[in-house]
Each structure stands twice: as C-alpha cells, then as structure tokens.
Design an enzyme around this catalytic site. Sequence first.
Site, PDB file in Angstrom:
ATOM      1  N   CYS A   1       0.690  -1.191  -0.012  1.00 29.08           N
ATOM      2  CA  CYS A   1      -0.042  -0.088   0.034  1.00 29.08           C
ATOM      3  C   CYS A   1       0.919   1.295  -0.020  1.00 29.08           C
ATOM      4  O   CYS A   1       1.624   1.603   1.125  1.00 29.08           O
ATOM      5  CB  CYS A   1      -0.942   0.087   1.248  1.00 29.08           C
ATOM      6  SG  CYS A   1      -1.841   1.698   1.286  1.00 29.08           S
TER       7      CYS A   1
ATOM      8  N   CYS B   1      -0.625   3.941   2.052  1.00 25.55           N
ATOM      9  CA  CYS B   1      -0.191   3.714   3.687  1.00 25.55           C
ATOM     10  C   CYS B   1       1.238   4.154   4.049  1.00 25.55           C
ATOM     11  O   CYS B   1       1.391   4.854   5.008  1.00 25.55           O
ATOM     12  CB  CYS B   1      -0.590   2.361   3.975  1.00 25.55           C
ATOM     13  SG  CYS B   1      -2.285   1.754   3.368  1.00 25.55           S
ATOM     14  N   ASP B   2       2.050   3.548   3.235  1.00 25.49           N
ATOM     15  CA  ASP B   2       3.539   3.469   3.798  1.00 25.49           C
ATOM     16  C   ASP B   2       4.517   4.351   2.948  1.00 25.49           C
ATOM     17  O   ASP B   2       5.617   4.557   3.095  1.00 25.49           O
ATOM     18  CB  ASP B   2       4.071   2.295   3.638  1.00 25.49           C
ATOM     19  CG  ASP B   2       3.173   1.033   4.357  1.00 25.49           C
ATOM     20  OD1 ASP B   2       2.651   1.593   5.512  1.00 25.49           O
ATOM     21  OD2 ASP B   2       3.118  -0.156   3.804  1.00 25.49           O
TER      22      ASP B   2
END
Length: 306
Positions: free
Chosen positions: A136, A139-140
């Site tokens: 992701c 997300c990261d």
Amino acid sequence: MSRNLLDVLIIGSGPAGLSAAVYAKRANLSILVAEKDYMGTGQIAETDQVDNYLGLPKINGYDLGEAFRNHAEELGVEFFDGMADGFSKEEDVWSVHFADGQTIRARAVIYSAGAAHRRLGIDGEEDYIGKGVSYCAVCDGAFYRGKDAAVIGGGDTALGDALYLSDLCDKVYLVHRREEFRGSPSNVQRLKEKDNVEIITSAVPARISGEQTVTALELKDGRSLPVSGTFVAVGMQPQTESLRGIVELDDTGYIAAGEDCVTSAAGFFAAGDVRTKALRQIVTAVSDGANAAVSAAEYLKRLKHE
C-alpha cells in the site's frame, strides 16, 4: 458467545458489507457485522483519493469509509471483531465459526470479506514485509520520502502507486513483466513525463534483498535496483479459502454469483470484491451490498412461508 439467532450475519465491514448492513437494518432485520479489523472499513481506507464516486469527487478514501461506517452506526448496526474461518449449515440455520472458537448462528449470511493483496512469491518478500516491502503506497509511502523505491505491477494500482511515490521519493522504478501495461495509457504517459521515474518493462523480479531493511530489488536478468522500498501491486486474491466446499467458486477463487448476489448455497449471499464480476469498484461494492440485503430479505420471507 451467547447470541440469539440472527436474521443476517454480514462478514466484512468494507463498502459492500456496510451497504448491506444499512439496507438490512432498514428492512428491520436482526443483523450483526463481523469484521476482522477493529473499526475497519475495508481497503477503501488505503486509497489516497477517490475521484469516481458519484457526488463526492476527490474525497479521501479513509474519509469515505468513515462516512459509510457512521451511516451504519447511526442506524444502530452492531459490530463484532473476529475472523470467520468455518461455515456449516443445519436445516435452515448457518453456523459461522470464528478463529477464537466462537460461533454465531444466522438464517442468512452475506459474505463480503473482500480480497487480499497478491504476493510475488519471491525470496525475501515475506522476510521484509514492514521492513521495506509494502502493498500500500498510500499507507507507507511517507516512510520513503527522499529515498528510492520500486513499484512492481502493470495495472492501474501499480501506475497510481508509482505516480504517488514520484512526489515523495528521489527516484521510482516501475517494474513490469510485460512490454505493455494493463493500466490507463494516460497514467503511463504521466509517468513517462516524470524525471524521477524509470520504467522497466519485460523484467521479472527474482529476489528482494537487504540487511535490517530492504536495500535492493534483484531482477532475473541480473540487474539489481538499489531501493529502500519495494511496493507490490500485482493484483488481488479473494478471501474465499474457507468457502471451498461450501459455495461454488470460479477458477480464480471468486464466488460464483450474479447481480442478485445469490450463491449456490441457499441463504448464503456474496457481495463486493469476492463475487464474480467484470468491475470491482467502490460503487459496485455498494450496489452489491444493497442487492445482497434485498435478496436475503426475500429469502427470509420465503422461509417463513414454507
């Protein structure tokens, strides 16, 4: 767990499950939503921006997911934290078994557990999850600001991840095993215009290497890309392993069900990304949830008259 027999147990709290919950609750059915992640809203939370949900352009995926959940909660929908891993049926009652040993009984089940990120299956991948391997970018991605990263895949998710990371990272390698991309040509063109993006086609990842964290993505042709992060975007795998022998699945593991979300097992309905269909989007998941709830309500009415 001691619970009264439910009308409908909904598995999954993404857009499909929450939509089903809203429709089932408004139909005055006794329901419960089982979710594997506490306060989860599905993969929608991983999306930086949703620009194709009617009436809500350029909304953050997390915010849209929260709006879906709030709608369900305001109607009084109850949630249960647990991973469903077994299903059985006796007469007209489904028993859903959870990983912690608990069992919930319901006359109908709406299964909307979604799909998981597909793995590459190469050396080093599992070892470095959370240490340089991610599924992701939204997300990261912030962890790799000012660093070099690789994105693996050729669909719209991979192209979008590469575009997103290009605004954060010093350099982004986009690695695809084929010459042509499956994703949007406009996104491919945007990537080609980026000075810090290098597109590598006809290339197959062989190994992810590093020390404490990832330091390189190695390709089968012998090249080694010096990266701190490797983002895998090679498709999804439906969360249906526990359903083998319970309902009919297609060759790729998706539940065989039409627009009415009816499966081969009476009283068992499939909604969202787990269902066989051409388009897997938030809007189709929400539609599935509504259809599944209506189909479940009609099924329950027939049971009462039998």
